[in-house]
Design a protein around this motif. Structure first.
Motif, mmCIF file in Angstrom:
data_model
loop_
_atom_site.group_PDB
_atom_site.id
_atom_site.type_symbol
_atom_site.label_atom_id
_atom_site.label_comp_id
_atom_site.label_asym_id
_atom_site.label_seq_id
_atom_site.Cartn_x
_atom_site.Cartn_y
_atom_site.Cartn_z
ATOM 1 N N ILE A 1 0.562 -0.944 0.112
ATOM 2 C CA ILE A 1 -0.090 -0.047 -0.091
ATOM 3 C C ILE A 1 1.032 1.506 -0.062
ATOM 4 C CG2 ILE A 1 -2.114 1.500 1.531
ATOM 5 C CD1 ILE A 1 -2.905 -1.882 2.786
ATOM 6 N N GLU A 2 2.132 1.029 0.360
ATOM 7 C CA GLU A 2 2.963 2.475 0.944
ATOM 8 C C GLU A 2 3.683 2.745 -0.624
ATOM 9 O OE1 GLU A 2 5.258 1.157 3.836
ATOM 10 O OE2 GLU A 2 4.348 2.141 5.771
ATOM 11 N N LEU A 3 3.644 2.292 -1.455
ATOM 12 C CA LEU A 3 3.898 1.793 -2.633
ATOM 13 C C LEU A 3 3.072 1.987 -3.803
ATOM 14 C CD1 LEU A 3 6.742 -0.783 -3.045
ATOM 15 C CD2 LEU A 3 7.259 0.916 -3.014
ATOM 16 N N GLU A 4 2.318 1.870 -3.210
ATOM 17 C CA GLU A 4 1.313 2.190 -4.051
ATOM 18 C C GLU A 4 0.061 4.169 -3.890
ATOM 19 O OE1 GLU A 4 -2.686 -0.253 -4.868
ATOM 20 O OE2 GLU A 4 -1.501 -1.741 -4.370
ATOM 21 N N LEU A 5 0.892 4.077 -2.903
ATOM 22 C CA LEU A 5 0.351 5.309 -2.384
ATOM 23 C C LEU A 5 1.240 6.222 -2.310
ATOM 24 C CD1 LEU A 5 -1.007 5.618 1.264
ATOM 25 C CD2 LEU A 5 -2.331 6.114 -1.252
ATOM 26 N N GLU A 6 3.058 6.206 -2.839
ATOM 27 C CA GLU A 6 4.182 6.794 -3.383
ATOM 28 C C GLU A 6 3.824 7.417 -4.973
ATOM 29 O OE1 GLU A 6 7.951 4.391 -1.819
ATOM 30 O OE2 GLU A 6 6.737 5.480 0.422
ATOM 31 N N ALA A 7 3.440 6.333 -5.338
ATOM 32 C CA ALA A 7 3.349 6.671 -6.755
ATOM 33 C C ALA A 7 2.586 7.562 -6.753
ATOM 34 C CB ALA A 7 3.278 5.283 -7.437
ATOM 35 N N VAL A 8 1.731 7.639 -6.794
ATOM 36 C CA VAL A 8 0.719 9.260 -6.887
ATOM 37 C C VAL A 8 1.343 10.313 -6.597
ATOM 38 C CG1 VAL A 8 -1.287 10.448 -5.752
ATOM 39 C CG2 VAL A 8 -1.788 7.861 -5.731
ATOM 40 N N GLY A 9 2.375 10.466 -6.410
ATOM 41 C CA GLY A 9 3.227 11.461 -6.120
ATOM 42 C C GLY A 9 2.861 12.608 -5.113
ATOM 43 N N PHE A 10 1.799 12.988 -3.805
ATOM 44 C CA PHE A 10 1.568 13.141 -3.753
ATOM 45 C C PHE A 10 2.366 15.114 -3.481
ATOM 46 C CE2 PHE A 10 -0.928 9.539 -2.287
ATOM 47 C CZ PHE A 10 -2.480 9.885 -2.318
ATOM 48 N N GLY A 11 1.881 15.835 -3.110
ATOM 49 C CA GLY A 11 2.784 16.925 -2.780
ATOM 50 C C GLY A 11 1.339 18.154 -1.911
ATOM 51 N N VAL A 12 2.178 19.517 -1.770
ATOM 52 C CA VAL A 12 0.991 19.839 -1.138
ATOM 53 C C VAL A 12 1.296 21.169 -1.459
ATOM 54 C CG1 VAL A 12 0.477 19.255 1.293
ATOM 55 C CG2 VAL A 12 2.645 20.799 0.983
ATOM 56 N N VAL B 1 3.876 26.995 -5.968
ATOM 57 C CA VAL B 1 5.127 25.575 -5.234
ATOM 58 C C VAL B 1 4.156 24.856 -4.801
ATOM 59 C CG1 VAL B 1 7.033 25.592 -4.407
ATOM 60 C CG2 VAL B 1 6.421 27.724 -5.175
ATOM 61 N N ARG B 2 5.156 23.389 -5.977
ATOM 62 C CA ARG B 2 4.775 22.400 -5.023
ATOM 63 C C ARG B 2 5.242 21.578 -3.600
ATOM 64 N NH1 ARG B 2 6.167 17.165 -5.932
ATOM 65 N NH2 ARG B 2 4.531 15.285 -5.211
ATOM 66 N N THR B 3 5.893 20.938 -2.981
ATOM 67 C CA THR B 3 6.221 20.738 -2.285
ATOM 68 C C THR B 3 5.912 18.704 -1.491
ATOM 69 O OG1 THR B 3 6.182 22.611 -0.545
ATOM 70 C CG2 THR B 3 6.805 21.044 0.476
ATOM 71 N N PRO B 4 6.392 18.237 -2.503
ATOM 72 C CA PRO B 4 6.818 16.655 -2.047
ATOM 73 C C PRO B 4 6.060 16.695 -0.830
ATOM 74 C CG PRO B 4 8.656 17.292 -3.407
ATOM 75 C CD PRO B 4 8.119 18.478 -2.692
ATOM 76 N N ILE B 5 5.509 15.563 -0.433
ATOM 77 C CA ILE B 5 5.855 15.213 0.522
ATOM 78 C C ILE B 5 5.119 12.722 1.011
ATOM 79 C CG2 ILE B 5 4.208 16.454 1.671
ATOM 80 C CD1 ILE B 5 1.339 14.945 1.086
#
Length: 106
Positions: A64-75, A82-86
């Motif tokens: 699940i962590e790998l699937e969520l990381e693949a989304v490339g979330f940022g704020v 300006v996107r800050t990776p999270i």
């Protein structure tokens, strides 16, 4: 980074909802999440993650962590481009959110 209202975005800068930060400590942010155009598949992954943590089935979290990381979330701060990776994003069923603003080396 602001401690007010932020937008949760994916790697394509699509807005997924608003975040209201309630507290920060170091790179950890904790607050409330107001979903907007948050895909059902992502909600299902977040719910499954929460279930596994609550039942302490930690070995199953990697997928699940790998699937969520693949989304490339940022704020994004509202009004900013300006996107800050999270990293280490968690969104609970009651729309509590936590994440880190710097990646943890595994």
């Amino acid at each position: 980074m602001s401690t007010g209202t932020l937008l949760l975005v994916d790697k394509e800068l699509r807005s997924l909802g608003k975040i209201t930060i309630e507290r920060s400590r170091g790179d950890l942010r904790v607050g409330r999440f107001e979903p907007q155009d948050f895909p059902n598949e992502l909600r299902a992954l977040c719910d499954e993650y929460q279930d596994l943590v609550e039942s302490q089935v930690f070995a199953a979290l990697d997928r699940i962590e790998l699937e969520l990381e693949a989304v490339g979330f940022g704020v994004l701060e509202e009004g900013s481009g300006v996107r800050t990776p999270i990293a280490d994003l968690q969104i609970t069923r009651d729309n509590r959110i936590s994440y880190r603003t710097s990646a943890i080396v595994r």
